[in-house]
Design a protein around this motif. Structure first.
Motif, PDB file in Angstrom:
ATOM      1  N   ALA A 183      57.255 123.405  21.744  1.00 40.97           N
ATOM      2  CA  ALA A 183      57.304 124.759  21.188  1.00 40.97           C
ATOM      3  C   ALA A 183      57.011 125.790  22.270  1.00 40.97           C
ATOM      4  N   LYS A 184      56.019 125.507  23.107  1.00 41.03           N
ATOM      5  CA  LYS A 184      55.650 126.479  24.152  1.00 41.03           C
ATOM      6  C   LYS A 184      56.729 126.589  25.221  1.00 41.03           C
ATOM      7  N   ALA A 185      57.318 125.453  25.591  1.00 42.37           N
ATOM      8  CA  ALA A 185      58.386 125.485  26.604  1.00 42.37           C
ATOM      9  C   ALA A 185      59.586 126.262  26.077  1.00 42.37           C
ATOM     10  N   HIS A 186      59.896 126.064  24.792  1.00 46.08           N
ATOM     11  CA  HIS A 186      61.044 126.769  24.207  1.00 46.08           C
ATOM     12  C   HIS A 186      60.852 128.282  24.229  1.00 46.08           C
ATOM     13  N   LYS A 187      59.587 128.713  24.111  1.00 45.26           N
ATOM     14  CA  LYS A 187      59.315 130.158  24.088  1.00 45.26           C
ATOM     15  C   LYS A 187      59.763 130.856  25.364  1.00 45.26           C
ATOM     16  N   VAL A 188      59.739 130.119  26.504  1.00 45.71           N
ATOM     17  CA  VAL A 188      60.205 130.748  27.746  1.00 45.71           C
ATOM     18  C   VAL A 188      61.656 130.374  28.029  1.00 45.71           C
ATOM     19  N   GLY A 189      62.288 129.721  27.064  1.00 52.03           N
ATOM     20  CA  GLY A 189      63.711 129.404  27.215  1.00 52.03           C
ATOM     21  C   GLY A 189      63.992 128.092  27.927  1.00 52.03           C
ATOM     22  N   ALA A 190      62.946 127.303  28.162  1.00 57.37           N
ATOM     23  CA  ALA A 190      63.154 126.023  28.854  1.00 57.37           C
ATOM     24  C   ALA A 190      63.608 124.953  27.865  1.00 57.37           C
ATOM     25  N   LYS A 191      64.359 123.980  28.361  1.00 59.29           N
ATOM     26  CA  LYS A 191      64.716 122.819  27.558  1.00 59.29           C
ATOM     27  C   LYS A 191      63.669 121.737  27.796  1.00 59.29           C
ATOM     28  N   VAL A 192      63.596 120.777  26.851  1.00 59.07           N
ATOM     29  CA  VAL A 192      62.566 119.739  26.983  1.00 59.07           C
ATOM     30  C   VAL A 192      63.167 118.348  26.848  1.00 59.07           C
ATOM     31  N   LEU A 193      62.865 117.509  27.837  1.00 65.40           N
ATOM     32  CA  LEU A 193      63.226 116.093  27.777  1.00 65.40           C
ATOM     33  C   LEU A 193      61.961 115.289  27.515  1.00 65.40           C
ATOM     34  N   LEU A 194      62.015 114.459  26.490  1.00 61.81           N
ATOM     35  CA  LEU A 194      60.890 113.564  26.200  1.00 61.81           C
ATOM     36  C   LEU A 194      61.251 112.168  26.669  1.00 61.81           C
ATOM     37  N   ASP A 195      60.433 111.617  27.559  1.00 61.04           N
ATOM     38  CA  ASP A 195      60.625 110.238  27.993  1.00 61.04           C
ATOM     39  C   ASP A 195      59.942 109.354  26.951  1.00 61.04           C
ATOM     40  N   GLY A 196      60.754 108.757  26.107  1.00 58.61           N
ATOM     41  CA  GLY A 196      60.220 108.002  24.977  1.00 58.61           C
ATOM     42  C   GLY A 196      60.148 106.504  25.220  1.00 58.61           C
ATOM     43  N   ALA A 197      60.202 106.092  26.494  1.00 56.78           N
ATOM     44  CA  ALA A 197      60.221 104.658  26.804  1.00 56.78           C
ATOM     45  C   ALA A 197      59.034 103.920  26.182  1.00 56.78           C
ATOM     46  N   GLN A 198      57.891 104.623  26.048  1.00 60.85           N
ATOM     47  CA  GLN A 198      56.707 103.976  25.478  1.00 60.85           C
ATOM     48  C   GLN A 198      56.357 104.511  24.090  1.00 60.85           C
ATOM     49  N   SER A 199      57.222 105.342  23.510  1.00 62.51           N
ATOM     50  CA  SER A 199      56.850 105.873  22.195  1.00 62.51           C
ATOM     51  C   SER A 199      57.727 105.356  21.070  1.00 62.51           C
ATOM     52  N   ILE A 200      58.990 105.045  21.357  1.00 64.58           N
ATOM     53  CA  ILE A 200      59.916 104.622  20.307  1.00 64.58           C
ATOM     54  C   ILE A 200      59.422 103.368  19.580  1.00 64.58           C
ATOM     55  N   GLN A 201      58.708 102.494  20.301  1.00 60.36           N
ATOM     56  CA  GLN A 201      58.251 101.229  19.694  1.00 60.36           C
ATOM     57  C   GLN A 201      56.900 101.365  19.002  1.00 60.36           C
ATOM     58  N   HIS A 202      56.232 102.510  19.185  1.00 58.93           N
ATOM     59  CA  HIS A 202      54.888 102.664  18.609  1.00 58.93           C
ATOM     60  C   HIS A 202      54.791 103.756  17.553  1.00 58.93           C
ATOM     61  N   LEU A 203      55.628 104.772  17.658  1.00 56.45           N
ATOM     62  CA  LEU A 203      55.518 105.906  16.733  1.00 56.45           C
ATOM     63  C   LEU A 203      56.829 106.097  15.977  1.00 56.45           C
ATOM     64  N   ALA A 204      56.720 106.671  14.799  1.00 57.05           N
ATOM     65  CA  ALA A 204      57.936 107.070  14.094  1.00 57.05           C
ATOM     66  C   ALA A 204      58.464 108.307  14.815  1.00 57.05           C
TER      67      ALA A 204
END
Lengths: 409, 138
Positions: A190-211
């Motif tokens: 949300a904060k990055a979007h406020k300045v117009g930045a795009k966001v990449l999430l590296d989910g290599a360790q999250s897809i298997q643990h979180l919804a």
């Protein structure tokens, strides 16, 4: 979705690799951060594909090709639904998380200009550092690093100060592979979007643990590897918002990604094929689809609670060991316990644990800058999956005590 | 004692251990008994970086015989270094260059000298042989 109640013993039965002995001891697999074991259903899917469904996809007029194409595209839709993407055109098959990040660095990065800033954090995996360094060398962009605390948490104040209209991309690890820290990504996005930045999430360790719900997170890109989420190696996913992917130039040229080719110029295929040059890893994609379907049959919320309990249980015991230091004590963390022991090299600990049937990872975990921050050469890392048990942790703890005795005496 | 006999002696010593942990306990004891390399000898030139552990190798030639001393930050690596040094020291450069280190696989430690292990040991053996080869061409 209908789930059977979460049961570790029932889940374990799906994983043939967990039934074996190594060096005469039952295998205890605590190297899930590196790669997960594969359920039988994924193995069966791969075998069946190569045995009777094998054909090259798209453009084939014959029966098998159409079967293979449907299976490949069905896998894409399974993944799309699982992570909550808007449509299948937002799901690009890649070789893995590293390949996905490189795709973004080359394609999204193509439009960046000298002085544009890319923000990463001090806890990134090399795969979320080096592609941006290469991009900075090509385009004259500036790579900035959000600092972390000794506990392994992001310095959010520093992050906010680093954001400006020069920030074009925040590329950040969702869950740290070395520390287990779960970063407050929704807030960061949300904060990055406020300045117009795009966001990449590296989910290599999250897809298997979180919804994961990419719409709810509102990230612009989400990347993960198939092999860490109970699927095959060599296949991964790049999720990207359709409107963003539409504006990005192709990454690699070749078959499948084109609409029309002449020697003067070529026009490109529509999403997602624009980014899938050449024959893709068809079996891998279908195998990953079956891994995701397998997860859909499991109560993943209960699985996540179990993984968190394992993490707290292991960390609670290890914390009482004299001379042992937990690396990564974020309040919000899961599935990883990394540690060092005074006067003992991680390699020695790892070797002795191995001989007692326990697979852990030792070393810098592809996070050398993070090791420099803690001023250590590496750690011993136990990383858990939903098929691990407290009993396995007890055995691991006893084996660790024995190893420390041998090394210390 | 010939280089073959030295290797056979190690194989015989290890034969009494049928448990992996006992074997490693022995290697660790050995690692602790190998003299530490003096800090001034731990130079960048002598460092062999491995992904998992680092090795430092110092070479001397006295009376036409090779004399190696080495160190590692990991004690198991250092124990195996102790074995390698024992086998190679006091041997002529020709013997070192032509040697076949058959004892390593016979005592079940081949994994430590495999290219995938990245603990610096394989590179160390290569460097030991290279240094012996250089001394021959001088």
């Amino acid at each position: 979705m209908e789930h059977t109640p979460f049961s570790v013993s029932a889940i374990r039965e799906h994983f043939p690799a967990l039934q074996q002995k190594v060096y005469g001891k039952p295998l205890i697999y605590f190297d899930n951060g590196a790669t997960s074991q594969k359920p039988q259903v994924v193995l069966d899917t791969l075998a069946k594909y190569y045995a009777i469904e094998n054909a090259n996809i798209h453009r084939g007029v014959h029966y098998l090709s159409q079967q293979a194409t449907s299976a490949y595209e069905a896998a894409r839709r399974t993944i799309q639904q699982y992570i909550g993407a808007k449509g299948p055109e937002e799901i690009i098959f890649t070789k893995g998380a590293t390949d996905s990040i490189n795709l973004v660095a080359f394609s999204f990065g193509e439009r960046l200009k000298p002085g544009d800033e890319i923000l990463i954090s001090a806890m990134e995996h090399h795969s979320n550092i080096v592609p941006w360094q290469l991009l900075c060398e090509r385009k004259g962009c500036v790579l900035r690093v959000i600092p972390i605390s000794k506990k392994g948490e992001l310095d959010l104040e520093a992050f906010e100060q680093m954001l400006s209209e020069r920030t074009k991309l925040l590329s950040i690890i969702h869950i740290s592979n070395t520390l287990g820290t779960i970063n407050p990504v929704k807030e960061l996005i949300a904060k990055a979007h406020k300045v117009g930045a795009k966001v990449l999430l590296d989910g290599a360790q999250s897809i298997q643990h979180l919804a994961i719900d990419v719409k709810d997170l509102n990230c612009d890109f989400y990347t993960f590897s198939g092999h860490k989420v109970y699927g095959p190696t060599g296949i991964g996913v790049l999720y990207g918002k359709e409107e963003l992917l539409e504006t990005m130039p192709p990454y690699q040229g070749g078959g499948d990604m084109i609409a029309k080719v002449t020697f003067e110029r070529s026009t490109y295929n529509s999403l997602p094929l624009k980014f899938e040059a050449g024959t893709p890893h068809i079996a891998g994609a279908i195998g990953l689809g079956s891994a995701i379907s397998f997860l859909q049959s499991i109560d993943m919320q209960a699985a996540a609670a179990h993984e968190l309990e394992l993490t707290k249980y292991a960390q609670g015991i290890l914390d009482t060991f004299e001379g042992l230091h937990i690396i990564g004590e974020a309040k919000n963390k899961t599935s990883v316990v990394s540690f060092t022991i005074d006067q003992m090299h991680p390699f020695d600990i790892g070797t002795l644990l191995d001989k007692q049937g326990i697979a852990v990872r030792t070393g810098h975990h592809c996070t050398q800058p993070l090791m420099d921050f803690y001023q250590i050469p590496g750690t011993v890392r136990a990383s858990f999956a939903f098929y691990n048990t407290k009993e396995e942790i007890d055995t691991f703890v006893a084996a660790l005590e024995r190893s420390m005795q041998i090394l210390g005496s | 004692m010939s280089i073959q006999e030295k290797q056979q002696e190690i194989i015989d010593e290890f034969a009494i251990y049928d448990d992996w942990m006992d074997k490693y306990e022995y290697i660790i004891e050995l690692g602790k008994s190998v003299p530490t390399l003096a800090p001034e000898l731990k130079t960048k030139e002598r460092l062999i970086e491995g992904c998992q552990s680092n090795v430092w190798l110092a070479t001397e030639i006295k009376d036409g015989k090779m004399h190696f001393s080495a160190d590692s930050d990991a004690i198991i690596t250092k124990g195996i270094i102790g074995l390698l040094i024992h086998v190679y020291n006091n041997e002529s450069p020709e013997t070192v260059v032509q040697s076949d280190l058959f004892f390593i696989s016979q005592i079940g430690l081949a994994e430590h000298l495999s290219p995938t292990r990245a603990n610096g040991l394989l590179s160390m053996v290569k460097r030991m042989k290279t240094e012996a080869l250089h001394s021959l061409s001088k």
